[in-house]
Design a protein around this motif. Structure first.
Motif, PDB file in Angstrom:
ATOM      1  N   GLU A 153     -10.610  -1.889   6.463  1.00 22.87           N
ATOM      2  CA  GLU A 153      -9.582  -1.319   5.609  1.00 22.87           C
ATOM      3  C   GLU A 153      -8.520  -2.343   5.235  1.00 22.87           C
ATOM      4  O   GLU A 153      -7.869  -2.225   4.200  1.00 22.87           O
ATOM      5  CB  GLU A 153      -8.946  -0.104   6.300  1.00 22.87           C
ATOM      6  N   TRP A 154      -8.338  -3.361   6.055  1.00 22.66           N
ATOM      7  CA  TRP A 154      -7.430  -4.439   5.679  1.00 22.66           C
ATOM      8  C   TRP A 154      -7.947  -5.141   4.422  1.00 22.66           C
ATOM      9  O   TRP A 154      -7.181  -5.584   3.570  1.00 22.66           O
ATOM     10  CB  TRP A 154      -7.300  -5.441   6.830  1.00 22.66           C
ATOM     11  N   ARG A 155      -9.270  -5.227   4.312  1.00 25.35           N
ATOM     12  CA  ARG A 155      -9.853  -5.826   3.118  1.00 25.35           C
ATOM     13  C   ARG A 155      -9.455  -5.055   1.867  1.00 25.35           C
ATOM     14  O   ARG A 155      -9.224  -5.647   0.806  1.00 25.35           O
ATOM     15  CB  ARG A 155     -11.383  -5.846   3.232  1.00 25.35           C
ATOM     16  N   ARG A 156      -9.368  -3.742   1.984  1.00 25.81           N
ATOM     17  CA  ARG A 156      -8.964  -2.940   0.832  1.00 25.81           C
ATOM     18  C   ARG A 156      -7.507  -3.239   0.465  1.00 25.81           C
ATOM     19  O   ARG A 156      -7.153  -3.317  -0.711  1.00 25.81           O
ATOM     20  CB  ARG A 156      -9.162  -1.452   1.135  1.00 25.81           C
ATOM     21  N   ARG A 157      -6.673  -3.404   1.467  1.00 30.55           N
ATOM     22  CA  ARG A 157      -5.275  -3.765   1.189  1.00 30.55           C
ATOM     23  C   ARG A 157      -5.202  -5.136   0.515  1.00 30.55           C
ATOM     24  O   ARG A 157      -4.428  -5.362  -0.407  1.00 30.55           O
ATOM     25  CB  ARG A 157      -4.477  -3.777   2.491  1.00 30.55           C
ATOM     26  N   ASP A 158      -6.001  -6.087   1.002  1.00 27.52           N
ATOM     27  CA  ASP A 158      -6.078  -7.418   0.389  1.00 27.52           C
ATOM     28  C   ASP A 158      -6.411  -7.318  -1.091  1.00 27.52           C
ATOM     29  O   ASP A 158      -5.880  -8.065  -1.918  1.00 27.52           O
ATOM     30  CB  ASP A 158      -7.198  -8.237   1.051  1.00 27.52           C
ATOM     31  N   TYR A 159      -7.306  -6.441  -1.402  1.00 30.87           N
ATOM     32  CA  TYR A 159      -7.873  -6.344  -2.744  1.00 30.87           C
ATOM     33  C   TYR A 159      -6.936  -5.636  -3.718  1.00 30.87           C
ATOM     34  O   TYR A 159      -7.005  -5.873  -4.930  1.00 30.87           O
ATOM     35  CB  TYR A 159      -9.197  -5.592  -2.654  1.00 30.87           C
ATOM     36  N   TYR A 160      -6.068  -4.780  -3.199  1.00 34.64           N
ATOM     37  CA  TYR A 160      -5.259  -3.937  -4.069  1.00 34.64           C
ATOM     38  C   TYR A 160      -3.816  -4.409  -4.239  1.00 34.64           C
ATOM     39  O   TYR A 160      -3.223  -4.180  -5.287  1.00 34.64           O
ATOM     40  CB  TYR A 160      -5.229  -2.502  -3.534  1.00 34.64           C
ATOM     41  N   HIS A 161      -3.218  -5.025  -3.226  1.00 35.20           N
ATOM     42  CA  HIS A 161      -1.766  -5.200  -3.216  1.00 35.20           C
ATOM     43  C   HIS A 161      -1.378  -6.653  -2.965  1.00 35.20           C
ATOM     44  O   HIS A 161      -1.933  -7.330  -2.102  1.00 35.20           O
ATOM     45  CB  HIS A 161      -1.136  -4.289  -2.163  1.00 35.20           C
ATOM     46  N   LEU A 162      -0.358  -7.104  -3.691  1.00 36.74           N
ATOM     47  CA  LEU A 162      -0.027  -8.513  -3.771  1.00 36.74           C
ATOM     48  C   LEU A 162       0.419  -9.102  -2.439  1.00 36.74           C
ATOM     49  O   LEU A 162      -0.062 -10.166  -2.031  1.00 36.74           O
ATOM     50  CB  LEU A 162       1.069  -8.724  -4.820  1.00 36.74           C
ATOM     51  N   LEU A 163       1.348  -8.459  -1.739  1.00 36.90           N
ATOM     52  CA  LEU A 163       1.841  -9.037  -0.491  1.00 36.90           C
ATOM     53  C   LEU A 163       0.739  -9.127   0.555  1.00 36.90           C
ATOM     54  O   LEU A 163       0.697 -10.080   1.341  1.00 36.90           O
ATOM     55  CB  LEU A 163       3.019  -8.220   0.043  1.00 36.90           C
ATOM     56  N   PHE A 164      -0.148  -8.165   0.577  1.00 31.80           N
ATOM     57  CA  PHE A 164      -1.262  -8.222   1.529  1.00 31.80           C
ATOM     58  C   PHE A 164      -2.282  -9.272   1.092  1.00 31.80           C
ATOM     59  O   PHE A 164      -2.895  -9.933   1.928  1.00 31.80           O
ATOM     60  CB  PHE A 164      -1.921  -6.852   1.659  1.00 31.80           C
ATOM     61  N   PRO A 211       0.820  -1.211   0.000  1.00 32.28           N
ATOM     62  CA  PRO A 211       0.000   0.000   0.000  1.00 32.28           C
ATOM     63  C   PRO A 211       0.856   1.265   0.000  1.00 32.28           C
ATOM     64  O   PRO A 211       2.004   1.260   0.423  1.00 32.28           O
ATOM     65  CB  PRO A 211      -0.807  -0.105   1.299  1.00 32.28           C
ATOM     66  N   LEU A 212       0.248   2.327  -0.468  1.00 30.99           N
ATOM     67  CA  LEU A 212       0.893   3.638  -0.456  1.00 30.99           C
ATOM     68  C   LEU A 212      -0.033   4.591   0.284  1.00 30.99           C
ATOM     69  O   LEU A 212      -1.122   4.906  -0.180  1.00 30.99           O
ATOM     70  CB  LEU A 212       1.130   4.134  -1.883  1.00 30.99           C
ATOM     71  N   GLY A 213       0.374   5.034   1.468  1.00 36.62           N
ATOM     72  CA  GLY A 213      -0.469   5.930   2.242  1.00 36.62           C
ATOM     73  C   GLY A 213      -1.261   5.198   3.310  1.00 36.62           C
ATOM     74  O   GLY A 213      -1.111   3.995   3.528  1.00 36.62           O
ATOM     75  N   ASP A 214      -2.148   5.934   3.986  1.00 34.82           N
ATOM     76  CA  ASP A 214      -2.929   5.404   5.099  1.00 34.82           C
ATOM     77  C   ASP A 214      -4.279   4.930   4.585  1.00 34.82           C
ATOM     78  O   ASP A 214      -5.080   5.707   4.088  1.00 34.82           O
ATOM     79  CB  ASP A 214      -3.112   6.512   6.153  1.00 34.82           C
ATOM     80  N   TYR A 215      -4.535   3.642   4.724  1.00 36.30           N
ATOM     81  CA  TYR A 215      -5.792   3.081   4.248  1.00 36.30           C
ATOM     82  C   TYR A 215      -6.836   3.002   5.356  1.00 36.30           C
ATOM     83  O   TYR A 215      -7.908   2.454   5.156  1.00 36.30           O
ATOM     84  CB  TYR A 215      -5.558   1.672   3.689  1.00 36.30           C
ATOM     85  N   GLY A 216      -6.528   3.501   6.528  1.00 37.61           N
ATOM     86  CA  GLY A 216      -7.470   3.456   7.626  1.00 37.61           C
ATOM     87  C   GLY A 216      -7.098   2.397   8.637  1.00 37.61           C
ATOM     88  O   GLY A 216      -5.990   1.891   8.656  1.00 37.61           O
ATOM     89  N   GLU A 217      -8.065   2.062   9.485  1.00 36.74           N
ATOM     90  CA  GLU A 217      -7.811   1.116  10.573  1.00 36.74           C
ATOM     91  C   GLU A 217      -8.818  -0.020  10.536  1.00 36.74           C
ATOM     92  O   GLU A 217      -9.915   0.101  10.024  1.00 36.74           O
ATOM     93  CB  GLU A 217      -7.913   1.849  11.930  1.00 36.74           C
ATOM     94  N   GLY A 218      -8.431  -1.145  11.135  1.00 32.92           N
ATOM     95  CA  GLY A 218      -9.360  -2.250  11.350  1.00 32.92           C
ATOM     96  C   GLY A 218      -9.490  -3.178  10.169  1.00 32.92           C
ATOM     97  O   GLY A 218      -8.877  -3.013   9.116  1.00 32.92           O
TER      98      GLY A 218
END
Length: 561
Positions: free
Chosen positions: A394-405, A384-391
């Motif tokens: 928002e982890w789901r958004r990281r899952d959806y966007y970025h490979l390592l997550f 991720p690049l920047g703050d995606y929020g908490e909890g």
């Protein structure tokens, strides 16, 4: 009990989807049960392609096609079973098929853990985080074709710009008659076909059956797979077909079954394009597989290879050409996504050729800026690049966007690579304990390399602004949901295959951690728009039962005697 119905529909749709392919697969002489199931994916998808064109020509013709195919498939499979078909009766086929049927049941029940007043498609739009309505187009197209209504436009989108394989599968299986809940169920089943594809890939690379079961269990609990199988735009279906096409070509061999595997692999490549245009990012992989096939043919020359080559070209043309002609005849902007990804232009003029738009985008830009954009592509692909929020939301958004997550706990598998290499050098476990994981890793690398290089990409400031503005406006870049899902499937497969080599307490801890992270992110934490303390009792029961069933089948998988 509300929540039971969607799960039951998902499992039934999975059975209906694979049934025609199971009936036809013996015509192509599969070597074992896993190959028969893999062939079934391609053959059912081919029939789904046929169903789309039949319904487009005439709803009456389409309905006759559905009735004949599904009734004929049911009769054929019944006769094969009663006739003592060894593959159909094998424990391998039963285990993998049951795993496949349980995945839509598990995913659909997990989607419905909290009550929701809207449709299943609307729920999928809200469950992970607010998303666009891309998951509704295939069902809408199928519903309109069923009733002979125009299909070119839906909520401002031209459906001719949306490859309709999933709509064809909805029509083929008769799920279109059932309405929106069945459209969603068939979509989950179609996008969960990666289960059958990865099981076949496991056999090809030399994994033991126990390892294949473990890998499938680990992959089912990958949040990205859950999201992408339930949010039913057909990107996961397209990614699975890319992986299947690569596997069938790469491992085509030179024996009697070579032509069958090459033909079905070619069909899988074409059908991946008919499923979703993001499959174009696998172009470099397709070229590498084609070169390997050519090399195999040159090593064992035969006059029959010319016939095989001609059949391969014809098969690709039969699948791809009608769709290309239809897109151009419909008057839609078939190059809109090409301009978006390769030139970074979201709303390009319809009349401007794509090559001109791409040249204009790069014209006058210094080399260092172009290189910076490609490096940002690589960075955004990974983290991720920047703050995606908490909890968990928002982890789901990281899952959806970025490979390592997206790979999550499976990344621990990479730490076992040095151990595996040292074991190979020492000559230990080289027969069963050292599967050939290099090819699928190479395939993933080829797709990602091509994507990073051809994607126009953002500057660092543009990427930061995208995060700061709530992930708007749309920016073409290498976040996972904008590319082919094939490399995510492949890397998850390789990482899971490495992680499952752990033994005893280490394996139990790794599995528990992986399942715990999935449960926290997607099961315990409620959807964004729903009350925190509200749960659907029926869905909870089905989720637990299907989840336990997946664990029991996957972890207890052994080779048939």
């Amino acid at each position: 009990m509300t929540g039971v119905y969607p799960a039951a529909v998902g499992a039934l749709c999975a059975l209906l989807l694979v049934l025609p392919g199971l009936a036809l697969a013996p015509l192509f002489a599969p070597r074992h049960a896993a190959e028969r199931l893999a062939f079934s994916v391609v053959l059912s998808a081919l029939l789904g392609c046929l169903a789309f064109w039949a319904y487009l020509a005439s709803p009456l013709l389409g309905k006759a096609c559905t009735l004949l195919v599904m009734a004929g498939a049911a009769i054929a499979v019944t006769r094969q079973w009663l006739g003592g078909d060894d593959q159909l009766r094998s424990r391998d086929l039963r285990t993998v098929l049951c795993l496949y049927l349980l995945v839509p049941a598990f995913y659909c029940s997990a989607l419905n853990l909290a009550p929701f007043a809207g449709t299943q498609g609307e729920l999928a739009n809200q469950f992970f985080f607010p998303q666009w309505s891309d998951n509704l187009f295939q069902g809408a197209a199928a519903g309109r074709l069923l009733h002979g209504e125009p299909v070119l436009n839906f909520n401002g989108w031209n459906l001719a710009e949306r490859p309709p394989l999933q709509a064809g599968l909805i029509l083929l299986t008769g799920a279109a008659v059932g309405g929106e809940a069945w459209w969603q169920g068939l979509g989950v089943a179609a996008n969960s076909a990666w289960v059958l594809v990865l099981a076949y890939l496991g056999v090809l690379v030399g994994l033991e059956r126990r390892a294949i079961g473990r890998v499938l269990v680990l992959c089912v609990a990958v949040g990205f797979f859950f999201n992408s199988s339930v949010f039913v735009w057909p990107k996961m279906l397209g990614g699975a077909l890319v992986v299947l096409g690569a596997a069938l070509w790469w491992y085509a061999g030179t024996g009697a079954g070579m032509r069958n595997r090459l033909l079905l692999g070619t069909a899988a490549w074409g059908l991946s394009w008919f499923a979703h245009g993001a499959s174009a990012f696998a172009l470099l992989l397709a070229l590498a597989c084609a070169l390997r096939v050519a090399w195999l043919m040159l090593r064992a020359p035969s006059r029959g290879h010319w016939l095989t080559g001609g059949c391969v070209v014809l098969a690709l043309a039969v699948v791809v050409a009608p769709w290309e002609f239809y897109k151009r005849a419909s008057g839609g902007n078939s190059e809109v996504l090409l301009k978006y990804h390769l030139a970074g232009v979201y709303y390009a003029e319809y009349g401007t050729p794509a090559l001109q738009v791409i040249r204009t985008a790069y014209a006058g830009k210094p080399v260092d800026e172009i290189l910076a954009r490609k490096l940002n592509n690589l960075r955004l692909l990974a983290v991720p690049l920047g703050d995606y929020g908490e909890g968990a939301i928002e982890w789901r958004r990281r899952d959806y966007y970025h490979l390592l997550f997206a790979l999550g706990v499976l990344n621990l598998g990479w730490l076992l690579l040095p151990v595996r290499r040292c074991s190979a050098r020492a000559g230990r476990d080289t027969r069963d304990g050292q599967p050939a994981l290099g090819p699928p890793a190479l395939w993933a690398g080829l797709v990602l390399l091509f994507w990073v290089l051809v994607e126009f990409g953002p500057t660092a400031r543009e990427a930061q602004a995208w995060v700061a503005q709530g992930f708007n406006p749309p920016v073409a870049m290498t976040i996972l949901h904008q590319g082919s899902y094939a490399p995510v499937l492949l890397l998850a497969f390789v990482a899971a295959a490495l992680l499952q080599t752990l033994r005893g307490r280490a394996w139990q801890l790794a599995l528990a951690l992986h399942l715990g992270v999935f449960a926290w992110c997607y099961l315990v934490t409620p959807p964004l728009s729903l009350p925190a303390a509200s749960f659907n009792a029926g869905a909870v029961v089905v989720c637990v039962v299907s989840g336990v069933g997946l664990l029991a089948l996957g972890l207890g998988y052994r080779r048939s005697r």
